[in-house]
Design an enzyme around this catalytic site. Structure first.
Site, mmCIF file in Angstrom:
data_model
loop_
_atom_site.group_PDB
_atom_site.id
_atom_site.type_symbol
_atom_site.label_atom_id
_atom_site.label_comp_id
_atom_site.label_asym_id
_atom_site.label_seq_id
_atom_site.Cartn_x
_atom_site.Cartn_y
_atom_site.Cartn_z
ATOM 1 N N LYS A 1 1.293 -1.211 0.153
ATOM 2 C CA LYS A 1 0.065 -0.101 -0.321
ATOM 3 C C LYS A 1 1.061 1.499 0.214
ATOM 4 O O LYS A 1 0.817 1.526 0.757
ATOM 5 C CB LYS A 1 -0.634 -0.181 1.509
ATOM 6 C CG LYS A 1 -1.661 0.918 0.640
ATOM 7 C CD LYS A 1 -2.573 1.513 2.009
ATOM 8 C CE LYS A 1 -0.802 2.757 3.044
ATOM 9 N NZ LYS A 1 -1.407 4.450 1.693
ATOM 10 N N GLU B 1 11.130 1.568 9.845
ATOM 11 C CA GLU B 1 11.840 2.924 9.510
ATOM 12 C C GLU B 1 11.616 4.232 9.551
ATOM 13 O O GLU B 1 10.313 4.187 8.567
ATOM 14 C CB GLU B 1 12.520 2.401 8.542
ATOM 15 C CG GLU B 1 14.274 2.494 8.005
ATOM 16 C CD GLU B 1 14.252 3.691 6.926
ATOM 17 O OE1 GLU B 1 13.859 4.870 7.658
ATOM 18 O OE2 GLU B 1 14.035 4.002 6.259
ATOM 19 N N CYS C 1 14.427 9.931 4.683
ATOM 20 C CA CYS C 1 15.072 9.750 6.110
ATOM 21 C C CYS C 1 15.971 9.538 6.999
ATOM 22 O O CYS C 1 16.247 10.219 8.007
ATOM 23 C CB CYS C 1 14.119 8.197 6.504
ATOM 24 S SG CYS C 1 15.040 7.086 5.584
ATOM 25 N N GLU D 1 12.048 16.549 14.033
ATOM 26 C CA GLU D 1 12.353 16.213 12.445
ATOM 27 C C GLU D 1 11.588 17.357 12.321
ATOM 28 O O GLU D 1 10.463 17.775 11.521
ATOM 29 C CB GLU D 1 12.684 14.909 12.050
ATOM 30 C CG GLU D 1 12.036 13.723 11.081
ATOM 31 C CD GLU D 1 11.901 12.925 10.501
ATOM 32 O OE1 GLU D 1 11.035 12.601 10.596
ATOM 33 O OE2 GLU D 1 13.156 12.308 9.510
HETATM 34 P P1 NDP Z 1 2.740 8.376 7.732
HETATM 35 O O1 NDP Z 1 3.427 7.428 9.078
HETATM 36 O O2 NDP Z 1 1.274 8.597 8.315
HETATM 37 O O3 NDP Z 1 2.283 7.808 6.059
HETATM 38 C C1 NDP Z 1 2.872 6.844 6.169
HETATM 39 C C2 NDP Z 1 2.645 5.598 4.910
HETATM 40 O O4 NDP Z 1 1.967 5.198 6.392
HETATM 41 C C3 NDP Z 1 1.188 5.423 4.354
HETATM 42 O O5 NDP Z 1 1.513 4.946 3.077
HETATM 43 C C4 NDP Z 1 -0.202 5.701 4.723
HETATM 44 O O6 NDP Z 1 -1.173 5.741 4.156
HETATM 45 C C5 NDP Z 1 0.313 4.791 6.210
HETATM 46 N N1 NDP Z 1 -0.619 5.096 7.110
HETATM 47 C C6 NDP Z 1 -0.966 5.894 7.818
HETATM 48 N N2 NDP Z 1 -1.321 5.397 9.168
HETATM 49 C C7 NDP Z 1 -1.517 4.933 9.578
HETATM 50 C C8 NDP Z 1 -2.040 4.173 10.040
HETATM 51 N N3 NDP Z 1 -2.560 3.852 11.335
HETATM 52 N N4 NDP Z 1 -1.767 2.482 9.948
HETATM 53 C C9 NDP Z 1 -1.309 1.783 8.420
HETATM 54 N N5 NDP Z 1 -0.788 2.489 7.787
HETATM 55 C C10 NDP Z 1 -0.771 4.039 7.857
HETATM 56 O O7 NDP Z 1 4.038 9.562 7.462
HETATM 57 P P2 NDP Z 1 3.010 10.706 6.623
HETATM 58 O O8 NDP Z 1 2.791 10.942 5.384
HETATM 59 O O9 NDP Z 1 2.099 11.775 7.343
HETATM 60 O O10 NDP Z 1 4.730 11.479 7.099
HETATM 61 C C11 NDP Z 1 3.974 12.423 8.354
HETATM 62 C C12 NDP Z 1 5.700 12.418 8.719
HETATM 63 O O11 NDP Z 1 6.211 10.941 8.470
HETATM 64 C C13 NDP Z 1 6.566 13.335 7.830
HETATM 65 O O12 NDP Z 1 6.560 14.417 8.494
HETATM 66 C C14 NDP Z 1 8.016 12.599 8.520
HETATM 67 O O13 NDP Z 1 8.742 13.259 9.229
HETATM 68 C C15 NDP Z 1 8.161 11.290 8.992
HETATM 69 N N6 NDP Z 1 7.843 10.369 7.221
HETATM 70 C C16 NDP Z 1 9.460 9.779 7.629
HETATM 71 C C17 NDP Z 1 9.790 9.058 6.561
HETATM 72 C C18 NDP Z 1 11.209 8.245 5.988
HETATM 73 O O14 NDP Z 1 11.392 7.536 5.204
HETATM 74 N N7 NDP Z 1 11.441 7.671 7.223
HETATM 75 C C19 NDP Z 1 9.445 9.202 4.907
HETATM 76 C C20 NDP Z 1 8.161 9.927 5.275
HETATM 77 C C21 NDP Z 1 7.919 10.682 6.485
HETATM 78 P P3 NDP Z 1 -1.553 7.545 3.385
HETATM 79 O O15 NDP Z 1 -0.663 7.912 2.157
HETATM 80 O O16 NDP Z 1 -3.265 7.024 3.280
HETATM 81 O O17 NDP Z 1 -1.721 8.214 4.460
#
Ligand code: NDP
Length: 470
Positions: free
Chosen positions: A170, A243, A277, A374
């Site tokens: 997903k 991660e 990240c 972050e």
């Molecule tokens: P999220 O953690 O909210 O989203 C990442 C993925 O998880 C998306 O596919 C999202 O789906 C899905 N998701 C969200 N909530 C759930 C849940 N409860 N159970 C299962 N899957 C879920 O990250 P964001 O995109 O909102 O970004 C927010 C923050 O995350 C950023 O500010 C950054 O700090 C961090 N981040 C870190 C990354 C990394 O590489 N470590 C990458 C991106 C973000 P959907 O698209 O539907 O929301």
């Protein structure tokens, strides 16, 4: 966009039973295409299809799975321009960087194809043979973010398939198309049900993590979502690789050459507009070089050509989404109010699109939100220090522990300091480089488990001891 996309469930392309949702181009702030929205029932169908496919996929000869991964790499390569354009349209990064992302996806697929799971002989004596094997876990649920959407999808899918698992992925609802296309390409190679892709807004990820037919979840994204996934995984003890976010610190030692390190530091902090990240997110610089290095970084920032990623010559694209942009704005504003000095950038650009210039902020310390949290965007706080032990203490004084770096000419000294950083990867005179043969993962709140290399492959398996009484 001319073409439309479908979900991939059990080898079939199907529309989303929940209709569609709009995907925004961050360079314009406007919708450019509609993405299918899966219902929870369709997620369950995808998991069921993956479960059926697992029965035979796990027993396929290892060389056959290896050959299929190589064939997938060819497919990605043959469609690289289409994939790169999709990444730029939905993610925002300059086209050359999107091409780099596709190239990395190809390289990672090939490197994963070449990996093998070893059998370890623990004892082989007159009376006993004891071997450690590894068996695939089953159906892997992959949940990916919006920053490096194609590359991270490959990071999740390829080791899962290589080690004999099947996958339901997903992607982030902000960047779904490149992954839908990737899974279409994979399905040209693998049997039906081995690779499935479901897209949808809120709740689609939860439908995967709640499904008892999923045996493992691999997740890259924010720490709060990682915690939510961990709670959901408890019911059937899903295996997890998490991660999560990072707030990586870099320490520049007094013997570093500012002219040499400045371009590398800039690249480490602002790669992908800072939305990486393992980007450098806080920089600690000795007071003897502080003003010089700050000015060099600000100068490189001013030289960037900011614009839509598909425009020729652009080196710096938009932030991916308005929430992330609002966070960056709020952190910079808070730093200003705490007396920090914004050396360049510091305000979003007028017009459509989520553009924020690369921003260097000086004159602040730990305890300010921009340093402690972050930012995940195009702003770097630079913090002065007098004593290297203070710099190390400030670097480690953070709940995250993904990566960290030390910069200096005396490699023995730099290395000794780097090994005291509380993080999963400690770089010296570099930051953020990840490689397909080197395990990568976080300490503390940055998650657990590793990706890449043999260690990363083994995360998709359960150990099985075979104990023979001769
Ligand atoms: P999220 O953690 O909210 O989203 C990442 C993925 O998880 C998306 O596919 C999202 O789906 C899905 N998701 C969200 N909530 C759930 C849940 N409860 N159970 C299962 N899957 C879920 O990250 P964001 O995109 O909102 O970004 C927010 C923050 O995350 C950023 O500010 C950054 O700090 C961090 N981040 C870190 C990354 C990394 O590489 N470590 C990458 C991106 C973000 P959907 O698209 O539907 O929301």
């Amino acid at each position: 966009m001319e073409r439309s996309f479908s979900l991939s469930i059990g080898g079939q392309s199907v529309p989303g039973d929940r209709g569609t949702f709009a995907v925004i181009n961050p360079a314009t702030g406007e919708s450019f295409a509609e993405c299918p929205a899966a219902t929870p029932d369709q997620v369950n169908q995808a998991v069921a299809a993956a479960g059926v496919a697992f029965r035979s996929w796990q027993h396929l000869a290892d060389g056959e799975r290896q050959a299929m991964l190589e064939a997938i790499a060819e497919k990605i390569e043959a469609n690289s321009e289409e994939l790169a354009t999709l990444v730029t349209l939905e993610q925002g990064k300059p086209l050359d960087l999107a091409r780099f992302e596709v190239g990395a996806a190809v390289a990672w697929t090939r490197a994963t194809a070449a990996l093998a799971i070893p059998v370890k002989v623990i004892e082989d004596t007159a009376h006993k043979l004891i071997e450690l094997h590894h068996r695939p876990v089953g159906v892997v649920g992959s949940i990916t973010p919006w920053n490096w959407p194609l590359m991270i999808a490959v990071w999740h899918i390829m080791p899962a398939l290589r080690s004999g698992n099947t996958v339901v992925i997903k992607p982030s609802s902000l960047t779904p198309f490149n992954t839908l296309r990737l899974v279409e390409l994979i399905n040209e190679v693998v049997p039906p049900g081995v690779a499935n892709c479901v897209t949808g807004e809120g709740g689609t990820g939860r439908a995967i993590t709640a499904n008892p037919g999923v045996q493992k979840v691999v997740f890259t994204g924010s720490t709060p979502t990682g915690q939510d996934i961990m709670r959901a995984a408890a019911d059937n003890l899903k295996r997890l690789t998490l991660e999560l976010g990072g707030n990586d610190a870099g320490i520049v030692l007094p013997d570093a050459d500012p002219a040499v390190v400045a371009p590398k530091l800039f690249q480490s902090a602002f790669l992908n507009m800072g939305q990486t990240c393992a980007a450098l997110k806080r920089l600690y610089v000795h007071e003897s070089q502080y003003d010089d290095l700050c000015e060099r970084l600000a100068q490189i920032a001013r030289e960037q050509k900011i614009g839509p990623g598909l425009e020729a010559g652009v080196t710096f694209g938009p932030v991916q989404n308005p929430e992330q942009l609002a966070l960056v704005e709020a952190l910079v504003e808070d730093a200003r109010q705490q007396g920090a000095k914004v050396l360049c950038g510091g305000a979003r650009l007028n017009g459509s699109g989520y553009f924020y210039p690369p921003t260097i902020v000086a004159g602040l310390s730990n305890g300010v939100r921009l340093v402690d949290e972050e930012q995940f965007g195009p702003v770097l706080p630079v913090i002065p220090y007098a004593d290297v032990e203070d710099a190390l203490r400030m670097a480690n004084d953070n709940p995250n522990g993904l990566g960290g770096s030390v910069w200096g000419k005396d490699l023995t000294r730099a290395r000794a300091l780097a090994q005291r950083l509380e993080c999963g990867t400690a770089w010296i005179n570099g930051h953020g480089e990840v490689l397909p043969h080197c395990p990568f993962g976080g300490h503390k709140m940055s998650g657990f488990g590793v990706e890449f290399g043999e260690e990363g492959l083994l995360e998709y398996t359960n150990p099985q001891l075979v104990h023979v009484c001769k």
